[in-house]
Design a protein around this motif. Structure first.
Motif, PDB file in Angstrom:
ATOM      1  N   ILE A 157      -6.662  -3.035  31.351  1.00 30.44           N
ATOM      2  CA  ILE A 157      -6.622  -3.900  29.943  1.00 30.44           C
ATOM      3  C   ILE A 157      -6.626  -2.630  29.042  1.00 30.44           C
ATOM      4  O   ILE A 157      -5.535  -2.862  28.093  1.00 30.44           O
ATOM      5  N   GLN A 158      -7.558  -1.694  28.963  1.00 34.04           N
ATOM      6  CA  GLN A 158      -7.599  -0.814  28.155  1.00 34.04           C
ATOM      7  C   GLN A 158      -6.207  -0.090  28.007  1.00 34.04           C
ATOM      8  O   GLN A 158      -5.760   0.432  26.969  1.00 34.04           O
ATOM      9  N   GLY A 159      -5.808   0.451  29.215  1.00 34.52           N
ATOM     10  CA  GLY A 159      -4.344   1.268  29.253  1.00 34.52           C
ATOM     11  C   GLY A 159      -3.303   0.365  28.799  1.00 34.52           C
ATOM     12  O   GLY A 159      -2.339   0.720  28.320  1.00 34.52           O
ATOM     13  N   GLN A 160      -3.216  -0.797  29.057  1.00 38.26           N
ATOM     14  CA  GLN A 160      -2.120  -1.631  28.531  1.00 38.26           C
ATOM     15  C   GLN A 160      -2.431  -2.005  27.107  1.00 38.26           C
ATOM     16  O   GLN A 160      -1.095  -1.829  26.494  1.00 38.26           O
ATOM     17  N   SER A 161      -3.400  -2.053  26.728  1.00 39.58           N
ATOM     18  CA  SER A 161      -3.607  -2.065  25.074  1.00 39.58           C
ATOM     19  C   SER A 161      -2.988  -0.799  24.391  1.00 39.58           C
ATOM     20  O   SER A 161      -2.399  -0.857  23.398  1.00 39.58           O
ATOM     21  N   GLN A 162      -3.314   0.227  24.934  1.00 42.23           N
ATOM     22  CA  GLN A 162      -3.155   1.625  24.167  1.00 42.23           C
ATOM     23  C   GLN A 162      -1.416   1.891  24.441  1.00 42.23           C
ATOM     24  O   GLN A 162      -0.954   2.535  23.473  1.00 42.23           O
ATOM     25  N   ALA A 163      -0.947   1.329  25.335  1.00 47.26           N
ATOM     26  CA  ALA A 163       0.583   1.476  25.684  1.00 47.26           C
ATOM     27  C   ALA A 163       1.488   0.639  24.599  1.00 47.26           C
ATOM     28  O   ALA A 163       2.561   0.979  24.495  1.00 47.26           O
ATOM     29  N   LEU A 164       1.030  -0.141  24.150  1.00 48.94           N
ATOM     30  CA  LEU A 164       1.572  -1.236  23.398  1.00 48.94           C
ATOM     31  C   LEU A 164       1.918  -0.623  21.868  1.00 48.94           C
ATOM     32  O   LEU A 164       0.825  -0.592  21.078  1.00 48.94           O
ATOM     33  N   ASN A 165       2.978  -0.942  21.383  1.00 48.80           N
ATOM     34  CA  ASN A 165       3.066  -0.352  19.945  1.00 48.80           C
ATOM     35  C   ASN A 165       4.109  -1.314  19.271  1.00 48.80           C
ATOM     36  O   ASN A 165       4.100  -0.953  18.077  1.00 48.80           O
ATOM     37  N   LYS A 166       4.581  -2.213  19.728  1.00 49.75           N
ATOM     38  CA  LYS A 166       5.698  -3.120  19.270  1.00 49.75           C
ATOM     39  C   LYS A 166       5.434  -4.502  19.417  1.00 49.75           C
ATOM     40  O   LYS A 166       6.089  -5.221  20.195  1.00 49.75           O
ATOM     41  N   PRO A 167       4.175  -5.192  18.837  1.00 52.30           N
ATOM     42  CA  PRO A 167       3.240  -4.451  17.906  1.00 52.30           C
ATOM     43  C   PRO A 167       2.311  -3.814  18.670  1.00 52.30           C
ATOM     44  O   PRO A 167       1.983  -4.194  19.739  1.00 52.30           O
ATOM     45  N   PRO A 168       1.256  -3.125  18.000  1.00 50.53           N
ATOM     46  CA  PRO A 168       0.053  -2.473  18.468  1.00 50.53           C
ATOM     47  C   PRO A 168      -0.933  -3.588  18.704  1.00 50.53           C
ATOM     48  O   PRO A 168      -0.885  -4.501  17.797  1.00 50.53           O
ATOM     49  N   LEU A 169      -1.624  -3.642  19.741  1.00 52.01           N
ATOM     50  CA  LEU A 169      -2.535  -4.567  19.975  1.00 52.01           C
ATOM     51  C   LEU A 169      -4.041  -3.798  20.318  1.00 52.01           C
ATOM     52  O   LEU A 169      -3.997  -2.951  21.131  1.00 52.01           O
ATOM     53  N   THR A 170      -4.820  -4.368  19.448  1.00 55.67           N
ATOM     54  CA  THR A 170      -6.273  -4.019  20.289  1.00 55.67           C
ATOM     55  C   THR A 170      -6.627  -4.707  21.710  1.00 55.67           C
ATOM     56  O   THR A 170      -5.810  -5.449  21.928  1.00 55.67           O
ATOM     57  N   VAL A 171      -7.660  -4.349  22.331  1.00 56.04           N
ATOM     58  CA  VAL A 171      -8.188  -4.958  23.446  1.00 56.04           C
ATOM     59  C   VAL A 171      -8.380  -6.346  23.217  1.00 56.04           C
ATOM     60  O   VAL A 171      -7.760  -7.348  23.947  1.00 56.04           O
ATOM     61  N   VAL A 172      -9.152  -6.821  22.206  1.00 58.17           N
ATOM     62  CA  VAL A 172      -9.422  -8.152  21.750  1.00 58.17           C
ATOM     63  C   VAL A 172      -8.229  -8.853  21.554  1.00 58.17           C
ATOM     64  O   VAL A 172      -8.083 -10.014  22.078  1.00 58.17           O
ATOM     65  N   GLU A 173      -7.173  -8.252  20.917  1.00 55.69           N
ATOM     66  CA  GLU A 173      -6.062  -9.017  20.658  1.00 55.69           C
ATOM     67  C   GLU A 173      -5.133  -9.417  21.849  1.00 55.69           C
ATOM     68  O   GLU A 173      -4.528 -10.372  21.971  1.00 55.69           O
ATOM     69  N   LEU A 174      -5.033  -8.199  22.661  1.00 55.30           N
ATOM     70  CA  LEU A 174      -4.336  -8.281  23.950  1.00 55.30           C
ATOM     71  C   LEU A 174      -5.048  -9.591  24.721  1.00 55.30           C
ATOM     72  O   LEU A 174      -4.271 -10.419  25.348  1.00 55.30           O
ATOM     73  N   LEU A 175      -6.310  -9.752  25.134  1.00 53.36           N
ATOM     74  CA  LEU A 175      -7.023 -10.518  25.726  1.00 53.36           C
ATOM     75  C   LEU A 175      -6.805 -12.045  25.053  1.00 53.36           C
ATOM     76  O   LEU A 175      -6.881 -12.962  25.892  1.00 53.36           O
ATOM     77  N   ASP A 176      -6.698 -12.040  23.773  1.00 48.40           N
ATOM     78  CA  ASP A 176      -6.388 -13.175  23.058  1.00 48.40           C
ATOM     79  C   ASP A 176      -4.959 -13.831  23.604  1.00 48.40           C
ATOM     80  O   ASP A 176      -5.031 -15.090  23.837  1.00 48.40           O
ATOM     81  N   LEU A 177      -4.088 -12.866  23.590  1.00 46.87           N
ATOM     82  CA  LEU A 177      -2.873 -13.424  23.993  1.00 46.87           C
ATOM     83  C   LEU A 177      -2.739 -13.658  25.592  1.00 46.87           C
ATOM     84  O   LEU A 177      -2.223 -14.588  26.128  1.00 46.87           O
ATOM     85  N   LEU A 178      -3.542 -13.013  26.386  1.00 47.09           N
ATOM     86  CA  LEU A 178      -3.631 -13.162  27.776  1.00 47.09           C
ATOM     87  C   LEU A 178      -4.502 -14.564  28.091  1.00 47.09           C
ATOM     88  O   LEU A 178      -4.123 -15.309  29.328  1.00 47.09           O
ATOM     89  N   SER A 179      -5.200 -14.992  27.314  1.00 48.24           N
ATOM     90  CA  SER A 179      -5.992 -16.049  27.495  1.00 48.24           C
ATOM     91  C   SER A 179      -5.324 -17.394  27.581  1.00 48.24           C
ATOM     92  O   SER A 179      -5.618 -18.425  27.943  1.00 48.24           O
ATOM     93  N   LYS A 180      -4.066 -17.141  26.980  1.00 52.25           N
ATOM     94  CA  LYS A 180      -3.201 -18.417  26.838  1.00 52.25           C
ATOM     95  C   LYS A 180      -2.542 -18.708  28.585  1.00 52.25           C
ATOM     96  O   LYS A 180      -2.465 -19.698  28.973  1.00 52.25           O
ATOM     97  N   GLU A 181      -2.583 -17.661  29.415  1.00 54.95           N
ATOM     98  CA  GLU A 181      -1.970 -17.443  30.589  1.00 54.95           C
ATOM     99  C   GLU A 181      -3.250 -17.743  31.704  1.00 54.95           C
ATOM    100  O   GLU A 181      -3.282 -18.201  32.833  1.00 54.95           O
ATOM    101  N   VAL A 182      -4.178 -16.777  31.218  1.00 52.71           N
ATOM    102  CA  VAL A 182      -5.344 -16.389  32.306  1.00 52.71           C
ATOM    103  C   VAL A 182      -6.578 -16.504  31.559  1.00 52.71           C
ATOM    104  O   VAL A 182      -7.503 -15.360  31.439  1.00 52.71           O
ATOM    105  N   PRO A 183      -6.927 -17.491  31.111  1.00 47.51           N
ATOM    106  CA  PRO A 183      -8.181 -17.816  30.277  1.00 47.51           C
ATOM    107  C   PRO A 183      -9.299 -17.314  30.968  1.00 47.51           C
ATOM    108  O   PRO A 183     -10.462 -16.695  30.284  1.00 47.51           O
ATOM    109  N   ASN A 184      -9.721 -17.497  32.140  1.00 49.63           N
ATOM    110  CA  ASN A 184     -11.153 -17.218  32.762  1.00 49.63           C
ATOM    111  C   ASN A 184     -11.011 -15.735  32.708  1.00 49.63           C
ATOM    112  O   ASN A 184     -12.200 -15.136  32.603  1.00 49.63           O
TER     113      ASN A 184
END
Length: 273
Positions: free
Chosen positions: A147-174
């Motif tokens: 997850i940290q690597g995925q966050s670091q690779a994102l730049n359009k838009p950039p996402l922090t780990v928390v922001e990425l997890l917020d988006l993932l929570s829509k598909e994989v909440p647990n």
């Protein structure tokens, strides 16, 4: 890592952030991914038809997936899908899983894969949430790195780990919740303890409390609770080293801001003559 063959259905290859997480997890060696051309076709077709990608971008994505996982493609012999007894629209998926000798089919369409159709092939179907949560339970540090690597690779838009997890929570909440607490749970607990020790007041029920706009913090001896004022009740409780947590990404963001403001206020107090 143990070799763990898994068949990915097209429906879990469609959501962008979920697809990226699943493929990065495979690249980290936590499982062996498989699919058929028909499965990839379904994912690409939906990306284009729903306007998520142009045909050119979707074709480029397909090429990159095949390049990254050259061993993942399986060919389903003619007639094998017709032998399967699950939902007609997904018999090709079960047939591909049989050819791949997969142990699990990861799909969001669990109703299309009843146990009675999978048992003869020693297969089970899992939602992407259950699948990733099981991997996290077995490989927590490795999944956090994914997850940290995925966050670091994102730049359009950039996402922090928390922001990425917020988006993932829509598909994989647990799964997102487990990662969130594993990474930030101690920070939230320590921030609450620090606030109570510095600005807490004697609580009517004993111990110390702090009443904020969105949360109530309370600690008495070895018990600590954080209560959200939005109707969710206790979102974190620590008692005798046992922790129960239901924190969300919004809670971590709020406590990050709260910690920054608390440090600034304490610094001002220390600097007063």
């Amino acid at each position: 890592m143990a070799e763990f063959p898994v068949l990915l259905d097209s429906c879990v290859m469609f959501p962008m952030y979920l697809r990226d997480t699943l493929l990065r997890t495979a690249k980290a060696g936590l499982y062996l991914p498989f699919w058929s051309q028909e499965i990839l076709n379904g994912a690409i077709r939906n990306l284009v038809s729903q306007g998520r990608m142009t045909l050119e971008r979707a074709s480029n994505l397909e090429g990159k997936i095949k390049e990254a996982f050259p061993e993942a493609m399986v060919e389903v012999p003619l007639g094998l899908a017709e032998v399967m007894s699950n939902h007609p629209g997904d018999r090709h998926v079960l047939a591909a899983a049989v050819i791949a000798k997969a142990e699990v089919i990861v799909t969001s369409n669990l109703k299309h894969f009843p146990a009675v159709a999978l048992d003869p092939w020693n297969l089970k179907a899992q939602s992407p949430d259950d699948f990733l949560t099981d991997l996290f339970d077995e490989y927590p540090d490795e999944m956090v790195k994914v997850i940290q690597g995925q966050s670091q690779a994102l730049n359009k838009p950039p996402l922090t780990v928390v922001e990425l997890l917020d988006l993932l929570s829509k598909e994989v909440p647990n799964f997102a919740s487990n990662i969130l607490f594993y990474v930030y749970g101690d920070f939230v607990v320590q921030t609450a303890k620090k606030a109570l020790s510095k600005i807490g007041m004697p609580a009517p029920e004993g111990g110390q409390f702090y009443e904020g706009e969105r949360y109530r913090l309370w600690q008495k001896r070895k018990i600590l609770t954080i209560t959200a004022k939005d109707g969710r009740g206790d979102i974190l409780r620590v008692q005798d080293k046992k922790i129960e947590s239901n924190i969300l990404c919004q809670d971590v963001k709020m406590f990050q801001t709260f910690a920054e403001n608390l440090d600034q206020e304490l610094a001002k107090t220390r600097n007063k003559p």
